[in-house]
Design an enzyme around this catalytic site. Structure first.
Site, short mmCIF file in Angstrom:
data_model
loop_
_atom_site.label_atom_id
_atom_site.label_comp_id
_atom_site.label_asym_id
_atom_site.label_seq_id
_atom_site.Cartn_x
_atom_site.Cartn_y
_atom_site.Cartn_z
N HIS A 46 -39.68 -6.29 -7.99
CA HIS A 46 -38.77 -5.62 -8.91
C HIS A 46 -39.47 -5.42 -10.25
O HIS A 46 -40.56 -5.95 -10.47
CB HIS A 46 -37.44 -6.38 -9.05
CG HIS A 46 -37.54 -7.75 -9.67
ND1 HIS A 46 -38.29 -8.77 -9.13
CD2 HIS A 46 -36.95 -8.27 -10.78
CE1 HIS A 46 -38.15 -9.86 -9.88
NE2 HIS A 46 -37.35 -9.58 -10.89
N HIS B 221 -39.03 -6.46 -13.32
CA HIS B 221 -38.99 -7.40 -14.45
C HIS B 221 -40.43 -7.76 -14.83
O HIS B 221 -41.29 -7.94 -13.95
CB HIS B 221 -38.17 -8.64 -14.10
CG HIS B 221 -36.68 -8.41 -14.25
ND1 HIS B 221 -35.74 -9.19 -13.63
CD2 HIS B 221 -36.00 -7.48 -14.96
CE1 HIS B 221 -34.52 -8.75 -13.96
NE2 HIS B 221 -34.67 -7.70 -14.75
N ASP C 27 -42.07 -10.34 -15.73
CA ASP C 27 -42.79 -11.50 -15.19
C ASP C 27 -43.24 -11.28 -13.74
O ASP C 27 -43.86 -12.16 -13.14
CB ASP C 27 -41.96 -12.79 -15.33
CG ASP C 27 -40.60 -12.73 -14.66
OD1 ASP C 27 -40.02 -11.62 -14.60
OD2 ASP C 27 -40.12 -13.77 -14.19
N HIS D 178 -30.25 -9.24 -7.08
CA HIS D 178 -30.71 -9.58 -8.43
C HIS D 178 -30.03 -8.64 -9.42
O HIS D 178 -29.22 -7.81 -9.02
CB HIS D 178 -32.24 -9.47 -8.47
CG HIS D 178 -32.89 -10.15 -9.62
ND1 HIS D 178 -32.45 -11.34 -10.14
CD2 HIS D 178 -33.98 -9.81 -10.37
CE1 HIS D 178 -33.22 -11.68 -11.15
NE2 HIS D 178 -34.16 -10.78 -11.31
N HIS E 79 -40.34 -20.16 -8.88
CA HIS E 79 -39.75 -19.50 -10.04
C HIS E 79 -39.03 -20.55 -10.89
O HIS E 79 -37.90 -20.37 -11.35
CB HIS E 79 -38.78 -18.39 -9.59
CG HIS E 79 -38.59 -17.29 -10.61
ND1 HIS E 79 -37.56 -17.28 -11.51
CD2 HIS E 79 -39.32 -16.18 -10.87
CE1 HIS E 79 -37.65 -16.19 -12.27
NE2 HIS E 79 -38.71 -15.50 -11.90
ZN LIG Z 1 -36.21 -10.96 -12.24
#
Ligand SMILES: [Zn+2]
Length: 304
Positions: free
Chosen positions: A62, A64, A66, A142, A269
């Site tokens: 995805h 994001h 990070d 998410h 994570h």
């Molecule tokens: Zn994320």
């Protein structure tokens, strides 16, 4: 046959020297893939001595930061070092535009072609169908469109006991059915493949949950995985926060792994707020018998 996962970054959101942001290197039968590309991924690949020029493809779960901000740097270095071989990149809608715009703004060009493919966030999609392995994206839950990944070996055929089959004069189609592990009929009898064949070693699989709440699609696609790496950003006491940010807790990860009958659960994570990792492991262990907390540099031989 090699089936290794190297955990390059196992932290959440913010990279620190002891825990980088998400990235994993997978070697399945000599085919190399990268799962996510958090900031610092190219240095982590060097630190852990993995040759990034050999990568066949990169999977992005995805958009994001990070999980994706290390991608431009990695592609740039591959180009500077003269890569020629085409690279497949799988990711969400918008990834292709983001890569194209980045290269336009830095007025550079890559020395190799990139083929960007979009996964489907509605249904699992086969991304790679190799001779002996397969990559399948798994839609998860998410804050933005996000997919996990299943990396699996194809099941090998059963090995027929040749002499026995010859003596019994088994016809070709019956032999083939037995090799597929089926129970064909021959002269009015149902044959049991276990007495005519030697069973192959079980096909191994690795499932990456990406960032997610526990969800049915992960439960289904994760079914029977040899190893699962699951989002465990929060501990049980911070369950409300996990829900609000569309992540999972240690206990939720453990429960899902138990429901999916996973062999080994790796928690990942991990939020930097937790110092006592053993406490996190124990929480998940109440739900699943074999749990470890992943760490940067961990090399996991799938099926060992
Ligand atoms: Zn994320």
């Amino acid at each position: 046959m090699t089936f290794d996962v190297v955990f390059l970054g196992t932290g959440a959101a913010v990279p620190v020297p002891t825990r980088g942001t998400t990235s994993q290197f997978v070697d399945i039968h000599g085919h190399m893939y990268l799962i996510d590309a958090g900031e610092g991924v190219q240095l982590a690949l060097r630190t852990h001595k993995r040759k990034f020029q050999k990568l066949k493809g990169i999977f992005i779960s995805h958009m994001h930061g990070d999980h994706v901000l290390g991608l431009p740097g990695l592609l740039s270095t591959m180009s500077l070092l003269g890569r020629q071989q085409a690279l497949d990149v799988w990711g969400p809608p918008g990834l292709k535009e983001w890569i194209d715009q980045t290269w336009m703004s830095i007025q550079a060009h890559l020395s190799f072609p990139i083929h960007v493919h979009c996964w489907d966030d509605e249904a699992p999609k086969v991304l790679v169908e190799g001779e002996r392995h397969r990559l399948v994206s798994i839609p998860v839950k998410h804050r933005i469109p996000c997919c996990g990944l299943r990396v699996e070996e194809h099941a090998l055929p059963w090995k027929l006991k040749g002499m026995k089959a010859k003596e019994a004069k088994l016809p070709f189609h019956v032999r083939q059915a037995l090799k597929r592990g089926e129970s064909p009929e021959f002269e009015g009898q149902q044959l049991d493949p276990t007495s005519w064949c030697v069973a192959p070693p079980a096909a191994r699989s690795y499932v990456y949950s990406a960032d997610t709440r526990p969800c049915q699609s992960l439960r289904t696609q994760g079914q029977g995985a040899t190893v699962m790496y699951h989002d465990a950003t929060f501990n049980a006491a911070d369950a409300d926060r996990a829900k609000a940010t569309y992540h999972s807790t240690t206990v939720e990860a453990g429960r899902l792994a138990r429901q999916a009958d996973v062999g080994t659960l790796l928690l990942g994570h991990i939020s930097l707020r937790y110092r006592d990792l053993e406490a996190l492991r124990c929480e998940a262990e109440k739900e699943h018998g074999r749990v470890l907390v992943a760490y940067d540099g961990l090399v996991w031989h799938v099926g060992s």
